[in-house]
Design an enzyme around this catalytic site. Structure first.
Site, PDB file in Angstrom:
ATOM      1  N   SER A   8     103.734 -13.492  14.865  1.00 44.16           N
ATOM      2  CA  SER A   8     103.377 -12.536  15.918  1.00 44.16           C
ATOM      3  C   SER A   8     101.923 -12.696  16.328  1.00 44.16           C
ATOM      4  O   SER A   8     101.553 -12.385  17.452  1.00 44.16           O
ATOM      5  CB  SER A   8     103.560 -11.109  15.412  1.00 44.16           C
ATOM      6  N   GLU A  26     103.143  -4.001  16.243  1.00 42.32           N
ATOM      7  CA  GLU A  26     103.499  -5.193  17.010  1.00 42.32           C
ATOM      8  C   GLU A  26     102.889  -5.137  18.404  1.00 42.32           C
ATOM      9  O   GLU A  26     102.275  -6.100  18.865  1.00 42.32           O
ATOM     10  CB  GLU A  26     105.019  -5.307  17.094  1.00 42.32           C
ATOM     11  N   ASP A  47      99.833  -7.562  19.874  1.00 48.46           N
ATOM     12  CA  ASP A  47     100.021  -8.407  21.058  1.00 48.46           C
ATOM     13  C   ASP A  47      99.006  -8.085  22.157  1.00 48.46           C
ATOM     14  O   ASP A  47      98.480  -8.992  22.814  1.00 48.46           O
ATOM     15  CB  ASP A  47     101.439  -8.228  21.605  1.00 48.46           C
TER      16      ASP A  47
END
Length: 544
Positions: free
Chosen positions: A458, A259, A263
């Site tokens: 995401s 994650e 990002d």
């Protein structure tokens, strides 16, 4: 005494045990009511609605505090009640809102709040928490107290990271067919959305990327990602790190978090030259069920010059928080928006079942913070020429927050065309989300030294955040204010978007879910953005 908050049951997987020992100390935070919440909301829209004389004149921290601080009367009234009941270790703490903080034994807290606290265990993790399903406060303090924690909002074992799954691995994609039709890279996005490769020029322009639940961003993975997919960028391109709540950012393949890497790689690697800060939130959070959500945004708020864009890829089911707790977090987003910060979140990956897939729910479950009207929620698409809606893109209507005026004209036609379909399964007067969409399928990243392909909103959140940051860079260079709270601008400029009218419905709760349609829909919002059209809507040309 009157009931201030209650819930019928604990969140899923929490099991109520017996009452804790009566002398067990509990740390409480009472959030005091803001002096002028409605005034701040008006100020937010004044600086965020195109055409308003105050558009772009974002507020200082002192100006926002004049709305959000508690009145002296509130502080005195609540303090007197507590001291009269034997609470003497009081501390007043000011963040965006004002809090009274104290510790009390369970038996004292039971009498104070006219309730019975119990110990709850979260079965999957074994984590225990002292909570109640209902508490009361004196009637004459209702207007002075917003929420008390810990009470009816539960600490989850972890906030739900917008779910990602491994897509096609590199071994399955030969070099001859590794094209944008089956894997998404920065180059694909630059071509699809007209995103420039020209570096940003303004050192004051920044993106904040929060990392929660021990997902850590890796310098080596970013370096490998840029060498492979952005070789035109300087070899020393990196990101900075700030920590809160005892956070860290250890390095090494064993610490790689998909994650956090996703990002960082799709902000640093797409918002070319924009300063990017990874904010690692540790376990010592003070915001209860929000598990760092509130702490992160309060940390940004208290900066003299906060980053102009925040991209976050974590979410909850809205009902995991009580309405008051959800409002408390959402109002901090309002305060940050008034200061000129664009807050961008992936919408979630559970279709109409919210932040996580659920086929047994008996009504649609909105995600949080997608239902908060002061953030921009980004759904997901896949494929190109044409782009199509994904079946996991969360979308729907908030059960807590009313539909804001800025989206009424866009949402009303969808509801009219929907008719009685799914009547009773969702709040037809609630805030609709997502607001927009972007690519979210087979997005290539490097994590732990391995190339993997990620599915999830995401992906779409940081993609759009990067585009906003690049527009901001041009605005700052031209001496103009940054975009700030985006939604009034977006809904006033629907020509920015490519409307997504086909694809997969966002199934959940035993239904097919909603479909992508002409105009706004609760799966792709207004559509996918085009950078050059965003520039034009912001009053700039590509030469600026």
């Amino acid at each position: 005494m009157v009931v201030h908050e209650s819930r019928s049951e604990a969140p899923v997987h929490y099991i109520r045990e017996g009452p804790p020992h009566p002398e067990t100390l509990v740390d409480f935070r009472i959030a005091l009511t803001s002096m002028n919440r409605s005034g701040l909301e008006k100020a937010l829209y004044d600086v965020s609605v195109p055409g308003n004389p105050l558009y772009g004149k974002h507020l200082s921290i002192e100006e926002v505090n004049s709305y959000t601080s508690a009145s002296a009367h509130s502080v005195t009234a609540v303090t007197e009640w507590l001291t009269e009941n034997g609470i003497t270790n009081l501390k007043l703490e000011s963040a965006v809102h004002d809090y009274l903080i104290f510790s009390a034994p369970v038996d004292v807290a039971n009498d104070l709040f006219n309730t019975e606290f119990h110990s709850f265990v979260h079965a999957p993790s074994g984590k225990r928490a002292i909570r109640t399903l209902q508490y009361s406060i004196p009637r004459d303090l209702v207007s002075h107290i917003n929420v008390v924690h810990p009470t009816t909002s539960f600490d989850l074992a972890k906030p739900l990271s917008i779910s990602v799954s491994y897509g096609k691995r590199s071994s399955e994609i030969s070099s001859s067919n590794a094209s944008c039709s089956n894997t998404i890279t920065p180059q694909c996005l630059q071509e699809l959305y007209d995103i420039p490769t020209t570096p940003a020029t303004q050192p004051s322009n920044r993106i904040a990327v929060p990392g929660l639940i021990e997902y850590w961003a890796q310098y080596a993975d970013l370096q490998a990602f840029l060498e492979r997919l952005r070789p035109d960028m300087p070899s020393n391109t990196t990101f900075s790190v700030e920590t809160i709540d005892g956070g860290t950012n250890p390095q090494g393949p064993e610490y790689a978090g998909y994650e956090a890497n996703l990002d960082i790689q799709y902000t640093v690697g797409l918002a070319t030259g924009v300063n990017t800060t990874f904010i690692s939130a540790g376990p010592n959070n003070t915001d209860g069920a929000a598990l760092g959500y509130l702490d992160v945004v309060e940390y940004l708020y208290n900066m003299t010059d906060p980053p102009q864009v925040m991209s976050m890829s974590y979410g909850f089911q809205e009902w995991w928080l009580t309405p008051s707790q959800a409002q408390q977090v959402c109002d901090v987003y309002m305060a940050l928006g008034a200061r000129g910060v664009s807050l961008i979140f992936g919408s979630g990956d559970g279709g109409v079942s919210g932040a996580e897939r659920n086929d047994t729910c008996t009504e649609f479950l909105p995600a949080f913070p997608g239902g908060c009207p002061y953030i921009t929620s980004v759904g997901g698409t896949y494929s190109i020429n044409p782009e199509l809606s994904t079946n996991f893109s969360s979308g729907g209507f908030s059960g807590y927050f009313a539909r804001p005026s800025y989206q009424e004209q866009a949402v009303a036609p969808f509801l009219e065309n929907l008719g009685n379909t799914y009547a009773g399964l969702f709040n037809a007067s609630g805030r609709g989300f997502p607001d927009i969409a972007a690519q979210s399928h087979n997005v290539e990243i490097i994590t732990g030294g391995e190339t993997v392909y990620i599915n999830g909103t995401s992906c779409s959140g940081p993609i759009f955040a990067s585009m906003v940051a690049l527009v901001n860079d041009r605005l700052i260079a031209a001496g103009k204010p940054v975009l700030g709270f985006l939604n009034p601008f977006l809904y006033n400029n629907t020509q920015i978007f490519t409307d997504i009218t086909a694809g997969l419905p966002n199934a959940g709760c035993g239904t097919e879910g909603f479909n992508a349609t002409a105009g706004w829909d609760p799966i792709t919002g207004l559509g996918t953005p085009n950078f050059l059209k965003m520039l034009e809507a912001a009053g700039l040309s590509n030469n600026d």
